[in-house]
Write a protein that holds these residues in place. Structure first.
Motif, PDB file in Angstrom:
ATOM      1  N   THR A 138      -1.713   2.239 -17.378  1.00 49.92           N
ATOM      2  CA  THR A 138      -3.297   3.098 -18.217  1.00 49.92           C
ATOM      3  C   THR A 138      -3.920   2.998 -16.875  1.00 49.92           C
ATOM      4  N   ARG A 139      -3.500   2.290 -15.868  1.00 50.38           N
ATOM      5  CA  ARG A 139      -4.728   2.763 -14.629  1.00 50.38           C
ATOM      6  C   ARG A 139      -3.710   2.410 -13.193  1.00 50.38           C
ATOM      7  N   TRP A 140      -3.611   4.340 -13.034  1.00 47.60           N
ATOM      8  CA  TRP A 140      -2.612   4.042 -11.812  1.00 47.60           C
ATOM      9  C   TRP A 140      -3.106   3.733 -10.750  1.00 47.60           C
ATOM     10  N   ASP A 141      -2.010   3.355 -10.019  1.00 47.45           N
ATOM     11  CA  ASP A 141      -3.142   2.650  -9.110  1.00 47.45           C
ATOM     12  C   ASP A 141      -2.893   3.276  -7.642  1.00 47.45           C
ATOM     13  N   TYR A 142      -2.567   3.821  -6.937  1.00 48.27           N
ATOM     14  CA  TYR A 142      -2.835   4.548  -5.855  1.00 48.27           C
ATOM     15  C   TYR A 142      -2.840   6.612  -6.170  1.00 48.27           C
ATOM     16  N   TRP A 143      -3.722   7.150  -5.470  1.00 47.43           N
ATOM     17  CA  TRP A 143      -3.738   8.984  -5.799  1.00 47.43           C
ATOM     18  C   TRP A 143      -3.837   9.110  -4.573  1.00 47.43           C
ATOM     19  N   GLY A 144      -3.816  10.284  -4.279  1.00 45.23           N
ATOM     20  CA  GLY A 144      -3.634  11.703  -3.870  1.00 45.23           C
ATOM     21  C   GLY A 144      -4.967  12.287  -3.223  1.00 45.23           C
TER      22      GLY A 144
ATOM     23  N   THR B  45      -5.439  25.813 -14.362  1.00 46.94           N
ATOM     24  CA  THR B  45      -6.737  26.115 -12.735  1.00 46.94           C
ATOM     25  C   THR B  45      -6.877  24.708 -12.968  1.00 46.94           C
ATOM     26  N   ALA B  46      -6.973  23.906 -11.647  1.00 52.80           N
ATOM     27  CA  ALA B  46      -7.782  22.611 -11.430  1.00 52.80           C
ATOM     28  C   ALA B  46      -6.947  21.672 -10.428  1.00 52.80           C
ATOM     29  N   VAL B  47      -7.731  20.958  -9.976  1.00 50.85           N
ATOM     30  CA  VAL B  47      -6.960  20.391  -8.952  1.00 50.85           C
ATOM     31  C   VAL B  47      -5.922  19.274  -8.916  1.00 50.85           C
ATOM     32  N   TYR B  48      -5.158  18.572  -8.675  1.00 53.05           N
ATOM     33  CA  TYR B  48      -4.103  18.624  -9.478  1.00 53.05           C
ATOM     34  C   TYR B  48      -3.771  17.382  -8.094  1.00 53.05           C
ATOM     35  N   TYR B  49      -3.549  16.383  -8.434  1.00 52.57           N
ATOM     36  CA  TYR B  49      -3.567  14.975  -8.166  1.00 52.57           C
ATOM     37  C   TYR B  49      -2.113  14.073  -8.177  1.00 52.57           C
ATOM     38  N   CYS B  50      -1.701  13.404  -7.941  1.00 51.16           N
ATOM     39  CA  CYS B  50      -0.518  12.715  -7.249  1.00 51.16           C
ATOM     40  C   CYS B  50      -0.994  11.344  -7.985  1.00 51.16           C
ATOM     41  N   ALA B  51      -0.065  10.419  -8.678  1.00 46.04           N
ATOM     42  CA  ALA B  51       0.049   8.408  -8.756  1.00 46.04           C
ATOM     43  C   ALA B  51       0.801   7.879  -8.507  1.00 46.04           C
TER      44      ALA B  51
ATOM     45  N   GLN C  69       0.623  -1.095   0.114  1.00 47.69           N
ATOM     46  CA  GLN C  69      -0.210   0.002  -0.212  1.00 47.69           C
ATOM     47  C   GLN C  69       0.722   1.785   0.081  1.00 47.69           C
ATOM     48  N   VAL C  70       0.330   1.949  -1.252  1.00 41.99           N
ATOM     49  CA  VAL C  70       1.222   3.492  -0.527  1.00 41.99           C
ATOM     50  C   VAL C  70       0.053   4.817  -0.478  1.00 41.99           C
ATOM     51  N   GLN C  71       0.307   5.189   0.700  1.00 40.11           N
ATOM     52  CA  GLN C  71      -0.560   6.669   0.310  1.00 40.11           C
ATOM     53  C   GLN C  71       0.445   8.037   0.083  1.00 40.11           C
ATOM     54  N   LEU C  72      -0.406   8.307  -0.378  1.00 40.37           N
ATOM     55  CA  LEU C  72      -0.245  10.273  -1.444  1.00 40.37           C
ATOM     56  C   LEU C  72      -0.878  10.897  -0.867  1.00 40.37           C
ATOM     57  N   VAL C  73       0.148  11.759  -0.521  1.00 38.77           N
ATOM     58  CA  VAL C  73      -0.713  12.788   0.061  1.00 38.77           C
ATOM     59  C   VAL C  73       0.004  14.736  -0.420  1.00 38.77           C
ATOM     60  N   GLU C  74      -0.770  15.111  -1.201  1.00 41.44           N
ATOM     61  CA  GLU C  74      -0.665  16.584  -1.812  1.00 41.44           C
ATOM     62  C   GLU C  74      -0.252  17.868  -1.678  1.00 41.44           C
ATOM     63  N   SER C  75       0.290  18.580  -1.576  1.00 38.47           N
ATOM     64  CA  SER C  75       0.521  20.393  -0.812  1.00 38.47           C
ATOM     65  C   SER C  75       0.950  20.695  -1.320  1.00 38.47           C
ATOM     66  N   GLY C  76       1.023  21.557  -1.118  1.00 39.57           N
ATOM     67  CA  GLY C  76       1.579  23.616  -2.385  1.00 39.57           C
ATOM     68  C   GLY C  76       0.511  24.321  -3.233  1.00 39.57           C
ATOM     69  N   GLY C  77      -0.551  23.678  -2.919  1.00 38.89           N
ATOM     70  CA  GLY C  77      -0.900  24.445  -4.715  1.00 38.89           C
ATOM     71  C   GLY C  77      -1.339  25.959  -3.534  1.00 38.89           C
ATOM     72  N   GLY C  78      -2.380  26.696  -4.703  1.00 49.72           N
ATOM     73  CA  GLY C  78      -2.912  27.811  -4.249  1.00 49.72           C
ATOM     74  C   GLY C  78      -3.596  28.781  -5.281  1.00 49.72           C
ATOM     75  N   LEU C  79      -3.197  30.139  -4.101  1.00 51.15           N
ATOM     76  CA  LEU C  79      -4.072  30.857  -6.020  1.00 51.15           C
ATOM     77  C   LEU C  79      -2.571  32.128  -5.916  1.00 51.15           C
ATOM     78  N   VAL C  80      -2.521  31.415  -7.235  1.00 51.46           N
ATOM     79  CA  VAL C  80      -1.441  32.674  -8.120  1.00 51.46           C
ATOM     80  C   VAL C  80      -1.761  34.098  -9.991  1.00 51.46           C
ATOM     81  N   GLN C  81      -0.970  34.414  -9.743  1.00 54.71           N
ATOM     82  CA  GLN C  81      -1.316  35.293 -11.308  1.00 54.71           C
ATOM     83  C   GLN C  81      -0.905  34.424 -12.113  1.00 54.71           C
ATOM     84  N   ALA C  82      -1.347  34.567 -13.730  1.00 51.39           N
ATOM     85  CA  ALA C  82      -0.961  34.486 -14.920  1.00 51.39           C
ATOM     86  C   ALA C  82       0.572  34.807 -14.950  1.00 51.39           C
ATOM     87  N   GLY C  83       1.476  33.880 -15.494  1.00 50.19           N
ATOM     88  CA  GLY C  83       2.521  33.722 -15.055  1.00 50.19           C
ATOM     89  C   GLY C  83       3.327  33.773 -14.180  1.00 50.19           C
TER      90      GLY C  83
END
Length: 120
Positions: free
Chosen positions: A105-111, A91-97, A1-15
């Motif tokens: 073609t089918r990633w096993d683990y997701w954050g 702009t989106a929700v970003y997931y690691c896998a 089993q692998v558990q994944l936790v993403e961080s670092g997202g936020g609001l940023v201006q274009a560029g």
């Protein structure tokens, strides 16, 4: 089993830039290929970038090539996504896998995902 936790997202201006991190549990992180996907409102989840277990090979969607860089630190059980020259369409929700092979073609683990919002 692998558990994944993403961080670092936020609001940023274009560029602007952001760096996402994905911390993985377990002692076998170095044996897993890792990837980033994203999902914008009303759209299907799409592939962004991937990296092999060794970190030698990387792959990118055409839409981010030249602007985003995927990397990993196996000693820290972490994969990164450096995002530069951000656009509102990023702009989106970003997931690691994670999966045993980058050719899957089918990633096993997701954050759980981290929100990235780019304002114009």
């Amino acid at each position: 089993q692998v558990q994944l936790v993403e961080s670092g997202g936020g609001l940023v201006q274009a560029g602007g830039s952001l760096r996402l991190s994905c911390a993985a549990s377990g002692r076998t992180f170095s044996s897993y290929a890792m990837a980033w996907f994203r999902q914008a409102p009303g759209k299907e989840r799409e592939f962004v970038a991937a990296i092999t277990s060794s970190g030698i090979s990387t792959y990118y969607a055409d839409s981010v090539k030249g602007r985003f860089t995927i990397s990993r630190d196996n000693a820290k059980n972490t994969v990164y996504l450096q995002m530069n020259s951000l656009k509102p369409e990023d702009t989106a929700v970003y997931y690691c896998a994670a999966d045993r092979t980058v050719r899957t073609t089918r990633w096993d683990y997701w954050g759980q995902g981290t929100q990235v919002t780019v304002s114009s």
